[in-house]
Design an enzyme around this catalytic site. Structure first.
Site, short mmCIF file in Angstrom:
data_model
loop_
_atom_site.label_atom_id
_atom_site.label_comp_id
_atom_site.label_asym_id
_atom_site.label_seq_id
_atom_site.Cartn_x
_atom_site.Cartn_y
_atom_site.Cartn_z
N LEU A 103 26.69 66.18 -10.15
CA LEU A 103 27.25 67.16 -9.21
C LEU A 103 27.99 66.49 -8.05
O LEU A 103 27.51 65.52 -7.48
CB LEU A 103 26.09 67.99 -8.64
CG LEU A 103 26.48 68.96 -7.52
CD1 LEU A 103 27.01 70.26 -8.12
CD2 LEU A 103 25.30 69.25 -6.60
N HIS A 116 19.70 76.13 12.19
CA HIS A 116 20.53 75.13 11.50
C HIS A 116 19.64 74.10 10.79
O HIS A 116 19.96 73.65 9.69
CB HIS A 116 21.45 74.42 12.50
CG HIS A 116 22.45 75.34 13.14
ND1 HIS A 116 23.18 76.26 12.41
CD2 HIS A 116 22.85 75.49 14.43
CE1 HIS A 116 23.97 76.94 13.22
NE2 HIS A 116 23.79 76.50 14.45
N ASP A 125 25.97 81.20 6.19
CA ASP A 125 26.01 81.91 7.47
C ASP A 125 24.66 82.56 7.77
O ASP A 125 23.92 82.93 6.84
CB ASP A 125 27.12 82.99 7.39
CG ASP A 125 27.52 83.49 8.77
OD1 ASP A 125 27.07 82.91 9.78
OD2 ASP A 125 28.27 84.48 8.83
C1 FPP Z 1 26.72 79.45 10.44
O1 FPP Z 1 25.63 80.19 10.90
C2 FPP Z 1 26.28 78.09 10.19
C3 FPP Z 1 26.85 76.96 10.71
C4 FPP Z 1 28.03 76.96 11.56
C5 FPP Z 1 26.26 75.64 10.44
C6 FPP Z 1 25.86 75.46 9.02
C7 FPP Z 1 25.12 74.22 8.88
C8 FPP Z 1 24.07 74.10 8.06
C9 FPP Z 1 23.55 75.15 7.20
C10 FPP Z 1 23.40 72.78 7.95
C11 FPP Z 1 24.33 71.84 7.31
C12 FPP Z 1 23.65 70.70 6.80
C13 FPP Z 1 24.25 69.53 6.58
C14 FPP Z 1 23.52 68.52 5.89
C15 FPP Z 1 25.62 69.24 7.03
P1 FPP Z 1 25.71 80.81 12.38
O2 FPP Z 1 25.18 79.79 13.32
O3 FPP Z 1 27.10 81.26 12.66
O4 FPP Z 1 24.73 82.01 12.25
P2 FPP Z 1 24.85 83.40 13.04
O5 FPP Z 1 26.10 84.06 12.54
O6 FPP Z 1 23.61 84.11 12.63
O7 FPP Z 1 24.91 83.07 14.49
#
Ligand code: FPP
Length: 258
Positions: A149, A55, A38
């Site tokens: 893994l 992201h 997050d």
């Molecule tokens: C939450 O942060 C994050 C997500 C919903 C997306 C997570 C995805 C990745 C880390 C990349 C994944 C990679 C692959 C290869 C699938 P948020 O956007 O809610 O952050 P915020 O709370 O600060 O708005």
């Protein structure tokens, strides 16, 4: 001179990291680590960048974390990449996140194969765009014989929906005589979940300072150790994973006993 100092600093940091890894390996490491990644949006906002830049940066951290988890001998790493509720986000953001598995696997699949990592996915595949599904299916197929893994992407995953679906399957099997009520216990119920072949997580990590589960593995996390950090996911480093495991190794797990 400045360059020499930088080089020394880098070498020194990496040797500290190596030392830490060796320290951690002396004690049992969690077999299954689950992470709620997050804080990507806030990371981007702090830099006046579009949310999707967070992201993208977060994707790079997935690679680093996977490699370290593999090196530590962790057996399963489950990453919450997209929830069944995340469809509510703006279309451009959803579309962007749905392209990340392709980009990630397009770049790193050879490295994952080389490092004996097995790619898996849990979540509702049918609703994913074809290109996302195909990228994951290809990776799962090409890594299916690896026994290092397990990198398990929770993609379009929601725990309540998963539990409800399990209940429906249990009812079906009961109605058709496959499952007797007396045979239904926690282990049998677990086998109806998307995590049927996984051990429950030993350690849950959530970044970005939010202290909640957000519909993630509600059944499976019943006895897991939790580690929360204010660090935003794109800033999550190898050192943070080692710190979480260090804390885990110092905890006493009692599973309801004394
Ligand atoms: C939450 O942060 C994050 C997500 C919903 C997306 C997570 C995805 C990745 C880390 C990349 C994944 C990679 C692959 C290869 C699938 P948020 O956007 O809610 O952050 P915020 O709370 O600060 O708005």
């Amino acid at each position: 001179m400045l360059n020499k100092i930088r080089l020394w600093k880098n070498q020194n940091n990496s040797s500290t990291l190596r030392d830490k890894i060796e320290e951690i390996k002396k004690l049992p490491v969690p077999e299954h680590v689950a992470i709620i990644m997050d804080g990507n949006g806030r990371w981007a906002k702090k830099r006046a960048l579009p949310r999707v830049a967070g992201h993208h940066e977060g994707m790079k951290i997935v690679r680093k974390t996977t490699m370290l988890a593999n090196n530590l001998g962790i057996k399963t790493l489950t990453l919450y990449a997209f929830s069944t509720e995340n469809w509510k986000r703006p279309k451009n953001e959803v579309d962007y996140i749905m392209k990340l598995p392709e980009e990630f696997l397009g770049t790193f699949l050879p490295e994952l194969i080389e490092n004996n990592v097995q790619v898996k996915m849990m979540g509702y595949q049918d609703q994913l765009p074809g290109h996302t599904r195909r990228a994951i299916e290809k990776a799962m197929e090409q890594t299916k014989d690896n026994d290092g893994l397990v990198l398990n992407f929770a993609l379009n995953y929601g725990s309540r929906a998963e539990i409800l679906d399990a209940v429906k399957k249990v009812l079906n099997d009961h109605n058709s005589g496959i499952l007797k009520e007396t045979d239904l216990n926690e282990d049998v119920f677990s086998s109806y979940l998307m995590t049927a072949n996984f051990k429950d997580p030993d350690l849950l990590i959530r970044t970005s300072g939010e202290i909640r589960l957000s519909n993630f593995m509600l059944w499976q996390l019943a006895y897991s150790e939790f580690w929360f950090t204010d660090v935003l996911w794109p800033d999550f480093s190898e050192g943070h994973l080692l710190e979480a495991i260090d804390v885990y190794q110092k905890r006493q797990r009692r599973f309801g006993g004394i």
